[in-house]
Design an enzyme around this catalytic site. Sequence first.
Site, PDB file in Angstrom:
ATOM      1  N   TYR A   1       0.752  -1.127   0.097  1.00 32.68           N
ATOM      2  CA  TYR A   1      -0.031   0.119   0.034  1.00 32.68           C
ATOM      3  C   TYR A   1       0.771   1.260   0.043  1.00 32.68           C
ATOM      4  CZ  TYR A   1      -4.690  -1.709   0.931  1.00 32.68           C
ATOM      5  OH  TYR A   1      -5.861  -2.769   0.587  1.00 32.68           O
TER       6      TYR A   1
ATOM      7  N   LYS B   1       2.249 -15.478   2.369  1.00 33.77           N
ATOM      8  CA  LYS B   1       2.727 -16.411   1.159  1.00 33.77           C
ATOM      9  C   LYS B   1       4.069 -16.818   1.048  1.00 33.77           C
ATOM     10  CE  LYS B   1       1.169 -17.690  -2.845  1.00 33.77           C
ATOM     11  NZ  LYS B   1       0.075 -19.030  -3.037  1.00 33.77           N
TER      12      LYS B   1
ATOM     13  N   ASP C   1      -3.606 -18.264   0.437  1.00 31.45           N
ATOM     14  CA  ASP C   1      -4.711 -18.979  -0.357  1.00 31.45           C
ATOM     15  C   ASP C   1      -5.402 -19.823   0.290  1.00 31.45           C
ATOM     16  OD1 ASP C   1      -2.341 -20.015  -0.405  1.00 31.45           O
ATOM     17  OD2 ASP C   1      -2.294 -20.563  -2.608  1.00 31.45           O
TER      18      ASP C   1
ATOM     19  N   ASP D   1      -6.440  -6.847   3.999  1.00 31.77           N
ATOM     20  CA  ASP D   1      -7.637  -5.944   3.327  1.00 31.77           C
ATOM     21  C   ASP D   1      -8.607  -7.124   2.754  1.00 31.77           C
ATOM     22  OD1 ASP D   1      -9.196  -4.115   2.162  1.00 31.77           O
ATOM     23  OD2 ASP D   1      -8.216  -4.395   0.179  1.00 31.77           O
TER      24      ASP D   1
ATOM     25  N   ASP E   1     -12.606  -8.835   3.992  1.00 28.56           N
ATOM     26  CA  ASP E   1     -14.039  -8.640   3.343  1.00 28.56           C
ATOM     27  C   ASP E   1     -14.709 -10.071   3.568  1.00 28.56           C
ATOM     28  OD1 ASP E   1     -13.823  -5.948   2.923  1.00 28.56           O
ATOM     29  OD2 ASP E   1     -14.425  -6.095   0.789  1.00 28.56           O
TER      30      ASP E   1
HETATM   31  C1  IPM Z   1     -10.439  -0.965   3.893  1.00 33.28           C
HETATM   32  C2  IPM Z   1     -10.595  -0.301   2.569  1.00 33.28           C
HETATM   33  C3  IPM Z   1      -9.478   0.677   2.290  1.00 33.28           C
HETATM   34  C4  IPM Z   1      -8.231  -0.132   2.329  1.00 33.28           C
HETATM   35  C5  IPM Z   1      -9.792   1.411   0.963  1.00 33.28           C
HETATM   36  C6  IPM Z   1     -10.925   2.341   0.916  1.00 33.28           C
HETATM   37  C7  IPM Z   1      -8.545   2.129   0.521  1.00 33.28           C
HETATM   38  O1  IPM Z   1     -10.875  -1.283   1.559  1.00 33.28           O
HETATM   39  O2  IPM Z   1     -10.192  -0.207   5.049  1.00 33.28           O
HETATM   40  O3  IPM Z   1     -10.441  -2.138   4.176  1.00 33.28           O
HETATM   41  O4  IPM Z   1      -7.850  -0.938   1.240  1.00 33.28           O
HETATM   42  O5  IPM Z   1      -7.349  -0.306   3.365  1.00 33.28           O
HETATM   43 MG    MG Z   2     -10.910  -3.358   2.474  1.00 31.33          MG
END
Ligand code: IPM
Ligand code: MG
Length: 361
Positions: free
Chosen positions: A141, A190, A223, A247, A251
């Site tokens: 990042y 990884k 993975d 990240d 999700d």
């Molecule tokens: C998160 C989001 C952010 C990230 C984006 C919006 C930059 O996806 O907080 O998980 O990737 O960190």
């Molecule tokens: Mg995110």
Amino acid sequence: MEYTITVLAGDGIGPEVTAEGSKILQAVGARFGHRFILYPALIGGNAIDATGSALPEETVTACRSSDAVLLGAVGGPQWDNPNAKVRPEQGLLGIRKALGLFANLRPVTIHPLLIDASPLRSERLVDVDLLVVRELTGGIYFGEKRREQGQDGEWASDLCIYTQAEIERVVRMAAELARGRHGKLTLVDKANVLETSRLWRSVTTRLMREEFSDLQFDWMLVDACAMHLLRRPSDFDVIVTENMFGDILTDEASMLAGSMGMLPSASLGVGAHGGKRMGLYEPIHGSAPDIAGQGKANPLATILSVALLLRHSLGCEAEAAAIEAAVSNTLESGIVTGDVARPGQRSYHTAEVGDAVAQRI
Ligand code: IPM
Ligand code: MG
């Protein structure tokens, strides 16, 4: 006690959910005798429109001089061009870096009443109680980015770089958290491909042997972890991992809980404020522009983020627990937004859910 909290409402549903978070802070203040001074500041798309920058200097100053930061969400279709020079996400990445928030805690628990809201079969969700600790200010990042014209057309690169010190501080925090939970830490990397992952593996293995030999420790390739999160999610306790893997995996993990509208997060830095930690607290969901301004947004992820704020930055454990109990009680009373309502169950407005939690504090 008196505390100053900077509130970064942001874009989309951000202002609606942070309004409910602020309501809960005031309710906690009334019940426990604290005074919360809430200081609004700009971030993201709104900040771009007002000042040309996604993270105005005044916002950074306000955050630095407060006890903690509550954030809604940033982004929206009007600022969506990924090639634009200024983008809402720069506000979020910038404030994490500026405040030194190197550890992002994303707990995933499932309230029994919401098991049906998850796309996973209910028997897989029994006993799920995991915490992802994501490294937040390093890795791909923040490494050097390049985009140039070459002989074969354009090329681009994103440097992924980690130092031993960056790895040690986040692993140490994750291991300490595991000690207060079920005593198990899983490193996700990884290491069969990436040199940065091999550094994570060796630094973490040594640290765990030297400082945390009381904990159960294992590692897993990213993975395989993506698969096991769906196959046997209840086996995990604390997962520690680098920025981008964290990240993606969080999700995925949020779907265990049925709705992203339920999950809070805490981004923590080193201890400051007389031993208390600087932290930024936000729901893990985004700005959801499609439902903004309609009172449909679930405020519970933000309200639970307020509980984390009280616990981690202000050291107010009883207050945090009171919020969590009030949220459970609200769910049990069936006062929920549409994203988690069961078939035939009434959907309440964002503010009605906030009011219900506030009454239960
Ligand atoms: C998160 C989001 C952010 C990230 C984006 C919006 C930059 O996806 O907080 O998980 O990737 O960190
Ligand atoms: Mg995110």
